[in-house]
Design an enzyme around this catalytic site. Structure first.
Site, mmCIF file in Angstrom:
data_model
loop_
_atom_site.group_PDB
_atom_site.id
_atom_site.type_symbol
_atom_site.label_atom_id
_atom_site.label_comp_id
_atom_site.label_asym_id
_atom_site.label_seq_id
_atom_site.Cartn_x
_atom_site.Cartn_y
_atom_site.Cartn_z
ATOM 1 N N ARG A 121 0.809 -1.232 0.000
ATOM 2 C CA ARG A 121 0.000 0.000 0.000
ATOM 3 C C ARG A 121 0.840 1.278 0.000
ATOM 4 N NH1 ARG A 121 -2.842 -3.294 3.481
ATOM 5 N NH2 ARG A 121 -4.718 -4.110 2.497
ATOM 6 N N LYS A 143 3.105 11.797 -10.931
ATOM 7 C CA LYS A 143 2.278 10.931 -11.783
ATOM 8 C C LYS A 143 3.059 9.652 -12.035
ATOM 9 C CE LYS A 143 -0.690 14.033 -14.432
ATOM 10 N NZ LYS A 143 -1.081 14.466 -15.786
ATOM 11 N N GLU A 185 9.945 19.478 -23.982
ATOM 12 C CA GLU A 185 9.223 19.782 -22.736
ATOM 13 C C GLU A 185 9.798 21.051 -22.090
ATOM 14 O OE1 GLU A 185 6.549 18.113 -21.887
ATOM 15 O OE2 GLU A 185 6.767 16.024 -22.536
ATOM 16 N N LYS A 227 7.189 23.716 -12.697
ATOM 17 C CA LYS A 227 6.361 22.520 -12.470
ATOM 18 C C LYS A 227 5.956 22.429 -10.993
ATOM 19 C CE LYS A 227 5.182 17.945 -13.697
ATOM 20 N NZ LYS A 227 5.445 16.702 -14.434
ATOM 21 N N GLU A 237 -4.667 17.545 -10.763
ATOM 22 C CA GLU A 237 -5.135 17.993 -12.083
ATOM 23 C C GLU A 237 -6.642 18.223 -12.153
ATOM 24 O OE1 GLU A 237 -2.782 16.388 -15.308
ATOM 25 O OE2 GLU A 237 -4.386 16.770 -16.732
ATOM 26 N N ARG A 241 -3.281 22.284 -13.628
ATOM 27 C CA ARG A 241 -2.205 21.366 -14.036
ATOM 28 C C ARG A 241 -2.336 20.930 -15.494
ATOM 29 N NH1 ARG A 241 0.572 16.343 -10.579
ATOM 30 N NH2 ARG A 241 1.968 15.750 -12.267
ATOM 31 N N ASN A 245 -0.125 20.150 -20.450
ATOM 32 C CA ASN A 245 -0.388 19.346 -21.646
ATOM 33 C C ASN A 245 -0.395 20.146 -22.931
ATOM 34 O OD1 ASN A 245 -0.637 16.859 -20.296
ATOM 35 N ND2 ASN A 245 -2.642 17.515 -19.556
ATOM 36 N N HIS A 248 0.258 18.387 -26.170
ATOM 37 C CA HIS A 248 0.047 16.968 -25.921
ATOM 38 C C HIS A 248 -1.246 16.423 -26.520
ATOM 39 C CE1 HIS A 248 3.431 17.562 -23.280
ATOM 40 N NE2 HIS A 248 3.439 16.288 -22.914
ATOM 41 N N HIS A 252 -0.108 13.421 -28.343
ATOM 42 C CA HIS A 252 -0.547 12.052 -27.999
ATOM 43 C C HIS A 252 -1.260 11.413 -29.174
ATOM 44 C CE1 HIS A 252 -0.525 12.891 -23.384
ATOM 45 N NE2 HIS A 252 0.605 12.349 -23.785
ATOM 46 N N HIS A 265 8.441 10.867 -27.643
ATOM 47 C CA HIS A 265 7.403 11.676 -27.003
ATOM 48 C C HIS A 265 7.647 13.174 -27.257
ATOM 49 C CE1 HIS A 265 4.397 12.942 -24.160
ATOM 50 N NE2 HIS A 265 5.303 13.627 -23.479
HETATM 51 N N1 NAD Z 1 5.141 10.983 -14.937
HETATM 52 C C1 NAD Z 1 5.083 12.040 -15.704
HETATM 53 O O1 NAD Z 1 4.669 13.125 -15.288
HETATM 54 C C2 NAD Z 1 5.600 11.942 -17.101
HETATM 55 C C3 NAD Z 1 5.803 13.106 -17.857
HETATM 56 C C4 NAD Z 1 6.355 12.976 -19.135
HETATM 57 C C5 NAD Z 1 6.689 11.711 -19.627
HETATM 58 N N2 NAD Z 1 6.462 10.605 -18.863
HETATM 59 C C6 NAD Z 1 6.830 9.265 -19.340
HETATM 60 O O2 NAD Z 1 8.242 9.227 -19.523
HETATM 61 C C7 NAD Z 1 8.566 8.214 -20.469
HETATM 62 C C8 NAD Z 1 9.654 8.726 -21.381
HETATM 63 O O3 NAD Z 1 10.769 9.043 -20.608
HETATM 64 P P1 NAD Z 1 12.205 9.294 -21.269
HETATM 65 O O4 NAD Z 1 12.049 10.178 -22.431
HETATM 66 O O5 NAD Z 1 13.094 9.672 -20.178
HETATM 67 O O6 NAD Z 1 12.557 7.868 -21.895
HETATM 68 P P2 NAD Z 1 13.301 6.565 -21.331
HETATM 69 O O7 NAD Z 1 13.120 6.390 -19.902
HETATM 70 O O8 NAD Z 1 12.868 5.455 -22.223
HETATM 71 O O9 NAD Z 1 14.845 6.893 -21.615
HETATM 72 C C9 NAD Z 1 15.279 7.093 -22.937
HETATM 73 C C10 NAD Z 1 16.516 6.255 -23.268
HETATM 74 O O10 NAD Z 1 17.661 6.877 -22.699
HETATM 75 C C11 NAD Z 1 18.423 5.928 -21.970
HETATM 76 N N3 NAD Z 1 19.094 6.698 -20.916
HETATM 77 C C12 NAD Z 1 18.550 7.199 -19.781
HETATM 78 N N4 NAD Z 1 19.428 7.991 -19.156
HETATM 79 C C13 NAD Z 1 20.557 7.982 -19.896
HETATM 80 C C14 NAD Z 1 21.814 8.624 -19.775
HETATM 81 N N5 NAD Z 1 22.058 9.487 -18.786
HETATM 82 N N6 NAD Z 1 22.755 8.381 -20.720
HETATM 83 C C15 NAD Z 1 22.485 7.548 -21.765
HETATM 84 N N7 NAD Z 1 21.312 6.935 -21.942
HETATM 85 C C16 NAD Z 1 20.358 7.148 -21.022
HETATM 86 C C17 NAD Z 1 17.425 4.911 -21.520
HETATM 87 O O11 NAD Z 1 18.034 3.679 -21.258
HETATM 88 C C18 NAD Z 1 16.492 4.845 -22.721
HETATM 89 O O12 NAD Z 1 17.028 3.976 -23.695
HETATM 90 C C19 NAD Z 1 7.276 7.853 -21.161
HETATM 91 O O13 NAD Z 1 6.851 6.591 -20.721
HETATM 92 C C20 NAD Z 1 6.282 8.920 -20.694
HETATM 93 O O14 NAD Z 1 4.963 8.443 -20.618
HETATM 94 C C21 NAD Z 1 5.941 10.707 -17.620
HETATM 95 ZN ZN ZN Z 2 5.047 15.225 -22.146
#
Ligand code: NAD
Ligand code: ZN
Length: 357
Positions: A121, A143, A185, A227, A237, A241, A245, A248, A252, A265
């Site tokens: 939990r 999130k 972003e 943020k 949200e 908040r 987006n 987005h 999306h 993304h």
């Molecule tokens: N929670 C939220 O508020 C929120 C907001 C925006 C996006 N997201 C989510 O985030 C995800 C995308 O995240 P991302 O863009 O970080 O992608 P990711 O986590 O897939 O990382 C991208 C790539 O970079 C590599 N990597 C990470 N750090 C590295 C470093 N320092 N050096 C070399 N390689 C490295 C990873 O292994 C991966 O292959 C999506 O699933 C999206 O839905 C969440």
């Molecule tokens: Zn985003």
């Protein structure tokens, strides 16, 4: 550089976002929350880069560390991988006084946060983001989610980390395309909230692209403060908040109709911001100079700004399925002036067709 510390103020469970060049301040940022045992969640790429350092810092704090490594990529944000992490947490005998540390990009952060929010939990959760996208966006705000085969981020909750530690040096190894995705972003924050930051971006975008440390520290700090301010006012949200987006709704939609494999993304969000600004332009909300500024910043960051072929009907259908829509209408966040956006649910379909002509 002294670490920068930003407070995210919430009615309960406020926390700090720490920005530093290196790991030297990690211990003080997390020591009150790690507990007796830590499950360190990361992906295979990030493991090679930073796990050695992090494990030795956490172990030296008298904590038992068990390492959970998932394959890199969006496919790891699944219930199946989450289940494997619960199993590992049980095998490592994590209890309610233990913690989960996410070390990696948004995939690892969302997944590890989801597991932390549900294991027993909810146990303490800490974020060490290593992509630019995770440092300016996903690690802050709580999130957490995994995907369902039919919909992205659909199984999740709001679950705030106890602390976020950003080491800017981790960006040194980030591939160019992933760096650009985070830039989308980062640029977004200027348009939704901060006219001064937009001016700064105009003058300093080249320094950011060169990964100049002081410029990165300034911009990441600015984004995290924005943020934190927005999430502090509207954690779940209910209204404000949603402005995060911007770009987005179309973004999306584009990710969905291209089965999440054509664009990253950030690339989809970059295109989304351009076409949503063009909708705002048609509605007479902004003038061409705002759209030009956006396009110039995105181009400088090596992001796409134009779509040549698109099935607009499929895009509209995909947008209509977005979980943020209310009672049938598609919600858009549109710019209304430099550094300011508003929420609209009355955009005519005709305008959407027009901008893709
Ligand atoms: N929670 C939220 O508020 C929120 C907001 C925006 C996006 N997201 C989510 O985030 C995800 C995308 O995240 P991302 O863009 O970080 O992608 P990711 O986590 O897939 O990382 C991208 C790539 O970079 C590599 N990597 C990470 N750090 C590295 C470093 N320092 N050096 C070399 N390689 C490295 C990873 O292994 C991966 O292959 C999506 O699933 C999206 O839905 C969440
Ligand atoms: Zn985003």
């Amino acid at each position: 550089m002294d670490p920068i510390s930003i407070n995210l103020d919430l009615p309960i469970d406020s926390y700090s976002i720490n920005i530093s060049h290196g790991w030297q301040h990690l211990e003080s940022a997390i020591k009150s929350y790690v507990g007796n045992k830590v499950m360190l969640v990361t992906d295979e790429n990030v493991k090679e880069l930073f796990v050695h350092d992090i494990t030795s810092i956490i172990s030296s704090m008298g904590c038992e560390v068990s390492l959970a490594v998932v394959p890199p990529g969006e496919a790891s944000k699944s219930l199946k991988i989450a289940e494997a992490l619960y199993t590992q947490a049980l095998n490592a005998m994590l209890d309610r006084s233990s913690s989960i540390v996410a070390l990696g990009g948004g995939v690892v952060g969302d997944l590890a946060g989801f597991v932390a929010s549900t294991y027993m939990r909810g146990i303490n959760f800490l974020q060490i983001p290593t992509t630019l996208l995770a440092q300016v966006d996903s690690s802050v705000g709580g999130k957490v989610a995994v995907n369902h085969p039919l919909a992205k981020n659909i199984i999740g909750s709001f679950y705030q980390p106890k602390s976020v530690y950003i080491n800017i040096n981790t960006l040194d190894s980030l591939p160019q395309r992933q760096f650009s995705t985070g830039m989308a972003e980062l640029i977004k924050y200027g348009f939704i909230w901060d006219k001064d930051f937009l001016g700064w971006l105009e003058n300093n975008i080249d320094r950011l692209i060169k990964k100049e440390k002081n410029a990165l520290a300034y911009a990441i700090d600015r984004c995290c403060r924005i943020k934190a301010e927005i999430v502090g006012q509207d954690e779940k949200e209910k209204g404000l908040r949603a402005i995060l987006n911007f770009g987005h709704t179309i973004g999306h939609g584009l990710e969905s109709i291209s089965s999440y494999c054509l664009y990253t993304h950030g690339e989809a969000v970059a295109l989304g911001m351009v076409y949503e600004s063009l909708i705002a332009l048609q509605k007479g909300l902004v003038d061409q100079s705002l759209v030009d500024l956006l396009i110039n910043l995105l181009k400088a960051a090596n992001l796409p700004t134009k779509i040549t072929e698109i099935d607009v009907e499929s895009l509209i259908q995909a947008m209509a399925h977005d979980k943020k829509n209310k009672s049938g209408s598609i919600v858009f966040i549109l710019p209304i002036e430099y550094g300011k956006v508003d929420i609209f649910n009355d955009v005519e379909e005709e305008l959407i067709y027009n901008v893709f002509q």
